[in-house]
Write a protein that holds these residues in place. Structure first.
Motif, PDB file in Angstrom:
ATOM      1  N   GLY A  45       0.819  -1.201   0.000  1.00  0.00           N
ATOM      2  CA  GLY A  45       0.000   0.000   0.000  1.00  0.00           C
ATOM      3  C   GLY A  45       0.854   1.252   0.000  1.00  0.00           C
ATOM      4  O   GLY A  45       0.440   2.303   0.491  1.00  0.00           O
ATOM      5  N   LEU A  46       2.050   1.134  -0.586  1.00  0.00           N
ATOM      6  CA  LEU A  46       2.969   2.277  -0.685  1.00  0.00           C
ATOM      7  C   LEU A  46       2.754   2.999  -2.019  1.00  0.00           C
ATOM      8  O   LEU A  46       2.190   2.426  -2.955  1.00  0.00           O
ATOM      9  CB  LEU A  46       4.412   1.785  -0.576  1.00  0.00           C
ATOM     10  CG  LEU A  46       4.782   1.094   0.743  1.00  0.00           C
ATOM     11  CD1 LEU A  46       6.175   0.484   0.649  1.00  0.00           C
ATOM     12  CD2 LEU A  46       4.697   2.066   1.906  1.00  0.00           C
ATOM     13  N   PRO A  47       3.186   4.262  -2.122  1.00  0.00           N
ATOM     14  CA  PRO A  47       3.038   4.977  -3.393  1.00  0.00           C
ATOM     15  C   PRO A  47       3.731   4.221  -4.524  1.00  0.00           C
ATOM     16  O   PRO A  47       4.815   3.666  -4.350  1.00  0.00           O
ATOM     17  CB  PRO A  47       3.739   6.318  -3.113  1.00  0.00           C
ATOM     18  CG  PRO A  47       3.661   6.485  -1.638  1.00  0.00           C
ATOM     19  CD  PRO A  47       3.790   5.106  -1.065  1.00  0.00           C
ATOM     20  N   VAL A  48       3.082   4.184  -5.681  1.00  0.00           N
ATOM     21  CA  VAL A  48       3.627   3.473  -6.842  1.00  0.00           C
ATOM     22  C   VAL A  48       3.497   4.354  -8.072  1.00  0.00           C
ATOM     23  O   VAL A  48       2.766   5.343  -8.089  1.00  0.00           O
ATOM     24  CB  VAL A  48       2.885   2.138  -7.081  1.00  0.00           C
ATOM     25  CG1 VAL A  48       3.157   1.161  -5.952  1.00  0.00           C
ATOM     26  CG2 VAL A  48       1.390   2.365  -7.247  1.00  0.00           C
ATOM     27  N   ASP A 100      -2.993   3.567  -2.564  1.00  0.00           N
ATOM     28  CA  ASP A 100      -4.191   3.619  -1.721  1.00  0.00           C
ATOM     29  C   ASP A 100      -5.172   2.519  -2.137  1.00  0.00           C
ATOM     30  O   ASP A 100      -5.640   2.497  -3.287  1.00  0.00           O
ATOM     31  CB  ASP A 100      -4.836   4.992  -1.884  1.00  0.00           C
ATOM     32  CG  ASP A 100      -6.083   5.170  -1.017  1.00  0.00           C
ATOM     33  OD1 ASP A 100      -6.411   4.248  -0.236  1.00  0.00           O
ATOM     34  OD2 ASP A 100      -6.719   6.231  -1.132  1.00  0.00           O
ATOM     35  N   PRO A 101      -5.521   1.607  -1.232  1.00  0.00           N
ATOM     36  CA  PRO A 101      -6.455   0.540  -1.610  1.00  0.00           C
ATOM     37  C   PRO A 101      -7.907   0.987  -1.684  1.00  0.00           C
ATOM     38  O   PRO A 101      -8.748   0.283  -2.266  1.00  0.00           O
ATOM     39  CB  PRO A 101      -6.266  -0.496  -0.493  1.00  0.00           C
ATOM     40  CG  PRO A 101      -5.850   0.315   0.689  1.00  0.00           C
ATOM     41  CD  PRO A 101      -5.015   1.444   0.141  1.00  0.00           C
ATOM     42  N   ILE A 103     -17.179  -9.100  -1.390  1.00  0.00           N
ATOM     43  CA  ILE A 103     -17.447  -7.886  -2.154  1.00  0.00           C
ATOM     44  C   ILE A 103     -16.386  -6.809  -1.935  1.00  0.00           C
ATOM     45  O   ILE A 103     -16.123  -5.993  -2.819  1.00  0.00           O
ATOM     46  CB  ILE A 103     -18.858  -7.343  -1.815  1.00  0.00           C
ATOM     47  CG1 ILE A 103     -19.293  -6.282  -2.825  1.00  0.00           C
ATOM     48  CG2 ILE A 103     -18.922  -6.795  -0.401  1.00  0.00           C
ATOM     49  CD1 ILE A 103     -20.743  -5.823  -2.640  1.00  0.00           C
ATOM     50  N   ASN A 104     -15.724  -6.807  -0.766  1.00  0.00           N
ATOM     51  CA  ASN A 104     -14.781  -5.708  -0.482  1.00  0.00           C
ATOM     52  C   ASN A 104     -13.318  -6.089  -0.708  1.00  0.00           C
ATOM     53  O   ASN A 104     -12.408  -5.456  -0.181  1.00  0.00           O
ATOM     54  CB  ASN A 104     -14.983  -5.182   0.946  1.00  0.00           C
ATOM     55  CG  ASN A 104     -14.544  -6.162   2.031  1.00  0.00           C
ATOM     56  OD1 ASN A 104     -13.905  -7.182   1.768  1.00  0.00           O
ATOM     57  ND2 ASN A 104     -14.874  -5.851   3.274  1.00  0.00           N
ATOM     58  N   ALA A 105     -13.076  -7.113  -1.530  1.00  0.00           N
ATOM     59  CA  ALA A 105     -11.706  -7.617  -1.717  1.00  0.00           C
ATOM     60  C   ALA A 105     -10.851  -6.776  -2.656  1.00  0.00           C
ATOM     61  O   ALA A 105      -9.659  -7.049  -2.811  1.00  0.00           O
ATOM     62  CB  ALA A 105     -11.759  -9.056  -2.231  1.00  0.00           C
ATOM     63  N   GLY A 106     -11.414  -5.752  -3.282  1.00  0.00           N
ATOM     64  CA  GLY A 106     -10.648  -4.980  -4.260  1.00  0.00           C
ATOM     65  C   GLY A 106      -9.379  -4.372  -3.708  1.00  0.00           C
ATOM     66  O   GLY A 106      -8.331  -4.359  -4.377  1.00  0.00           O
TER      67      GLY A 106
END
Length: 349
Positions: A136-139, A147-148, A288-291
């Motif tokens: 979840g680091l900047p890419v 940001d997830p 449903i929230n796995a994105g």
């Protein structure tokens, strides 16, 4: 306080760690539920708990949910979760975050951390100064990671549309009445996607000003954060904290569909049966929230681009339909069907 084995939500967790750093004020819990599929991955939550035992319960419930979520998402990752205890003022410092990073590093990769409630992208950068077991680091543009929240919102939006198709027989949100509880990073993005398609929205949030601002932006109505649960609508979308579906609230629901991104929406396992008995279509939250975990999980594994992330998120509706189809055929609640699927995947059938 009871031993961790005696907590109602202890589910043969592989290990549970308590960390304290006096200099920074860190108090944290890291729970690893299962490493059957790979290193235990799950976000770190920064939250104030009235009782420390509640933090342990949260870590236990959330880590079990991550085992199920990662398995159902097809990721080679186990399930874990961290809770950083905030004081009543919510004070958070770089020193505290770095101490948490050292705690994660001390586990040697058994747990991989990421964002959750109360933790931001800059916070993850600070944590990442002390551990390499972080995502979840900047890419760069086009890469998995970052940001997830927007990715969780995308999967939730697609799941809501799948539920609409399942109940109403059409795949569109236009003119569908959706009551959205929680309009932060995830719920707000879900609302924007639905509004863009012409859904009729009612919004609620503990932060009333935030709900009003988004309602003004989208042309939506505003309701009280509790009253939203009794809103007369087509879809209730819980996107705040968990345990909102219980023996009392389920009896008062006035919707045929519940589909949202909040973790652990069912207060007890029996509440899944209560929804089923009322004929309400329920989208199990960890499906449903796995994105978000798909995005940061592929980042950590070094296996994905933004295109790959979105393709995998696009499979969320298929998994939900599989669950609902089995639920109809077997007469079992969707929550039970999903749990049994996930348990089989992690070797706990």
């Amino acid at each position: 306080m009871a031993a961790v084995w005696d907590f109602a939500d202890f589910d043969d967790h592989e290990h549970v760690h308590m960390f304290t750093d006096r200099a920074s004020g860190l108090k944290a819990v890291v729970a690893v539920h299962s490493s059957h599929m790979g290193p235990a991955a799950g976000g770190a939550r920064f939250w104030h708990y009235a009782h420390k035992a509640d933090a342990i319960t949260d870590a236990l419930r959330l880590s079990r949910g991550m085992s199920y979520k990662n398995a159902m998402a097809g990721l080679p990752l186990g399930g874990g979760k961290a809770v950083i205890l905030a004081d009543a003022n919510g004070r958070k410092s770089p020193e505290m975050l770095r101490a948490f990073g050292r705690a994660v590093q001390s586990l040697g990769g058994q747990y991989v951390t990421a964002e959750d409630v109360g933790i931001s992208l800059p916070d993850m950068v600070t944590i990442g100064q002390e551990t390499r077991f972080v995502c979840g680091l900047p890419v760069e543009n086009g890469a998995a990671g970052g940001d997830p929240g927007p990715f969780t919102a995308l999967g939730t939006y697609l799941g809501i549309k799948a539920a609409i198709q399942q109940y109403f027989g059409y795949d569109r949100a236009k003119d569908v009445r959706v009551a959205v509880q929680g309009v932060g990073s995830v719920g707000g993005n879900v609302a924007r996607r639905l509004a863009a398609e012409g859904a009729i929205l009612t919004l609620a949030d503990a932060n009333v000003d935030r709900a009003k601002a988004l309602a003004d932006e989208l042309g939506a109505e505003v309701a009280d954060a509790q009253a939203i649960l009794t809103q007369d609508a087509d879809v209730l979308s819980p996107n705040a904290l968990g345990a909102v579906l219980n023996v009392n609230s389920i009896d008062q629901l006035r919707v045929p569909i519940v589909a949202g991104a909040a973790n652990n929406q069912l207060a007890t396992p029996e509440d899944g049966q209560r929804l089923h008995d009322r004929g309400i279509i329920f989208a199990p939250d960890y499906v449903i929230n796995a994105g978000g975990i798909i995005n940061v999980g592929l980042e950590y594994l070094g296996q994905g681009s933004r295109e790959e992330v979105e393709a995998r998120i696009g499979q969320i509706p298929e998994r939900l339909v599989e669950i609902w189809t089995e639920s109809q055929a077997s007469g079992r609640p969707a929550s039970v069907v999903a749990d049994h699927m996930a348990q089989a995947m992690i070797g706990r059938a």
